[in-house]
Scaffold this active site. Structure first.
Site, short mmCIF file in Angstrom:
data_model
loop_
_atom_site.label_atom_id
_atom_site.label_comp_id
_atom_site.label_asym_id
_atom_site.label_seq_id
_atom_site.Cartn_x
_atom_site.Cartn_y
_atom_site.Cartn_z
N GLU A 153 8.73 61.71 35.82
CA GLU A 153 7.47 61.23 35.24
C GLU A 153 6.70 62.30 34.46
OE1 GLU A 153 5.46 59.35 38.55
OE2 GLU A 153 7.19 58.10 38.98
N GLU A 258 14.74 52.64 40.42
CA GLU A 258 13.71 52.24 41.40
C GLU A 258 13.33 50.77 41.20
OE1 GLU A 258 10.39 54.98 41.43
OE2 GLU A 258 11.69 56.72 41.15
O1 G3I Z 1 3.61 59.99 55.80
C1 G3I Z 1 2.24 59.56 55.80
C2 G3I Z 1 1.86 59.15 57.17
O2 G3I Z 1 1.92 60.27 58.01
C3 G3I Z 1 0.45 58.54 57.12
O3 G3I Z 1 0.14 58.04 58.39
C4 G3I Z 1 0.37 57.41 56.11
C5 G3I Z 1 -1.03 56.85 55.98
O4 G3I Z 1 -1.19 56.16 54.74
O5 G3I Z 1 0.75 57.91 54.87
C6 G3I Z 1 2.10 58.38 54.86
O6 G3I Z 1 2.45 58.83 53.61
C7 G3I Z 1 2.65 57.85 52.63
C8 G3I Z 1 4.09 57.90 52.17
O7 G3I Z 1 4.27 57.03 51.09
C9 G3I Z 1 5.08 57.52 53.28
O8 G3I Z 1 4.89 56.21 53.67
C10 G3I Z 1 1.71 58.14 51.48
O9 G3I Z 1 0.38 57.92 51.90
C11 G3I Z 1 2.03 57.25 50.31
O10 G3I Z 1 1.28 57.68 49.18
C12 G3I Z 1 3.50 57.38 49.96
O11 G3I Z 1 3.76 56.50 48.91
C13 G3I Z 1 4.96 56.69 48.23
C14 G3I Z 1 4.67 57.03 46.76
O12 G3I Z 1 5.88 57.13 46.03
C15 G3I Z 1 3.99 58.39 46.63
O13 G3I Z 1 4.84 59.42 47.04
C16 G3I Z 1 5.78 55.42 48.30
O14 G3I Z 1 6.18 55.20 49.66
C17 G3I Z 1 7.01 55.52 47.40
O15 G3I Z 1 7.67 54.27 47.35
C18 G3I Z 1 6.59 55.91 46.00
O16 G3I Z 1 7.75 56.08 45.21
C19 G3I Z 1 7.52 56.43 43.84
C20 G3I Z 1 8.68 57.29 43.39
O17 G3I Z 1 8.84 58.39 44.26
C21 G3I Z 1 8.49 57.75 41.96
N1 G3I Z 1 8.27 56.63 41.07
C22 G3I Z 1 7.22 55.69 41.47
C23 G3I Z 1 7.46 55.21 42.90
C24 G3I Z 1 6.42 54.19 43.29
O18 G3I Z 1 5.14 54.78 43.33
#
Ligand code: G3I
Length: 370
Positions: A153, A258
């Protein structure tokens, strides 16, 4: 619905005189094995094989895996001198054990950075972080990870380079540096540039320029990842097809990295409406809380069918199609852009049963011409 799907699959595969439920070798990965890899993103619960149904489905249907979150720098590299490899070791072990194509996601991304990076002031320190990070992470799995999303990105929607901390401090050369570091750390891995919306013309143009510059400078780049976070409410097949053709003309592979289709309303489509907490309270934004109406289920199936027709037409250019999640309950789209909604973007439902969209993709291959 389950019975209907099994019945239809039985009809679809009549020539083999069997039904999906009886012969589980009839799966996405076997059906498409001559075309491209079929992947899924694994959450931590899948990596540790916590749920028997999910585990069985992953192994039956997919031959490629991407870690949804656990290889992001915030998680794998929480402090400057400390890496947390437990989950990523387990992820790679899972892939090897099941003879799957293993994707690393992702080495350089402006998002989900470790907290210490926000305190870095100098270009030299940021470069040191990026260098050490790629050396440590790609180096640890050298020869084991098949393909890396090296830079994720890096483009704005208009195709210019994203004003990220990397661009601001290191200049545009950081992208080449990242690819060169990855190539050195793991010479065998395929190296990809990965982004969303790069099927759209302006951003696609930017991606093509970026890739051409890398190639002109002698940097190794094997492919481009079109993420594929789309909506059943918008049409973009022509852009997708154009993007496949134009990217492959650069001599690189095209992967869909994705894939998912949201079925829910997007608050930003509502003219003049603010995106705020009120949407979370508004049932209009979560219309299928209890179940998905047949009309929407059908539209989702049609979208996937039409998309896979394009994929099959260009299968010689496509290396992999990865779904962003295992089943609907796992999808990030239940929490974005509004928290606590019930979305249905994937091929398997909350009970891990195949949806009509699954059937629509499978039946494309029951025709002898494919
Ligand atoms: O691990 C913590 C956990 O400890 C906590 O209790 C919880 C509370 O909200 O959050 C958890 O972390 C979350 C993590 O996912 C694991 O579930 C983050 O808040 C959340 O922001 C994170 O979201 C991920 C996002 O990327 C940001 O990294 C999504 O699961 C994931 O599907 C998404 O994937 C991205 C690709 O990597 C790149 N392209 C876009 C795609 C969609 O956004």
């Amino acid at each position: 619905m389950k019975k209907t799907i099994y019945l239809c699959l039985s009809v679809g595969f009549l020539f083999s005189n069997t039904s999906y439920s009886q012969k589980d070798e009839t799966s996405l990965k076997t059906t498409y094995e001559k075309d491209f890899l079929i992947g899924t993103a694994l959450g931590i619960e899948h990596i540790y094989e916590k749920d028997a149904k999910a585990n069985q489905l992953i192994k039956r249907e997919f031959n490629a895996i991407t870690p949804e979150n656990i290889m992001k720098s915030q998680i794998i590299h929480p402090e400057f001198n400390h890496y947390s490899f437990e989950a990523s070791d387990k992820f790679v072990e899972f892939g090897q054990k099941n003879k799957m194509f293993i994707v690393g996601h992702t080495l350089v991304w402006h998002s989900q950075l470790p907290a210490f990076v926000s305190k870095i002031n100098s270009a030299d320190s940021l470069r040191l972080f990026m260098t050490e990070h790629i050396k440590a992470v790609a180096g640890r799995y050298a020869g084991k990870i098949n393909s890396w999303d090296v830079v994720n990105e890096a483009l704005e929607e208009d195709g210019t380079l994203r004003k990220s901390v990397f661009l601001n401090k290191l200049g545009e050369g950081y992208i080449k540096e990242a690819f060169d570091l990855a190539a050195k750390a793991d010479p065998k891995a395929e190296l990809y540039y990965n982004d969303y919306n790069i099927e759209q013309p302006a951003k696609r143009k930017g991606a093509i320029e970026l890739i051409k510059k890398l190639q002109a400078s002698g940097t190794k780049i094997n492919g481009v990842g079109i993420q594929g976070h789309w909506s059943i409410n918008s049409e973009n097949l022509k852009d997708i097809e154009d993007a496949i053709v134009e990217f492959s003309q650069l001599g690189i592979k095209v992967a869909f990295t994705e894939l998912d289709y949201t079925v829910l309303p997007n608050p930003w489509d509502l003219k003049g409406a603010d995106v705020n907490q009120r949407f979370e309270e508004n049932p209009k934004m979560n219309p299928y809380k209890e179940s998905l109406p047949d009309s929407v289920q059908n539209r989702l199936a049609e979208r996937y069918e039409n998309l896979f027709k394009v994929f099959l037409k260009h299968k010689d250019k496509i290396s992999r199609v990865t779904f962003w999640g295992v089943n609907d309950s796992h999808s990030w789209l239940n929490g974005w852009p509004i928290k606590n909604r019930t979305n249905y973007p994937l091929l398997f439902d909350r009970g891990f049963e195949p949806k009509k969209a699954y059937l629509s993709i499978m039946k494309l291959k029951s025709k002898p011409t494919n």
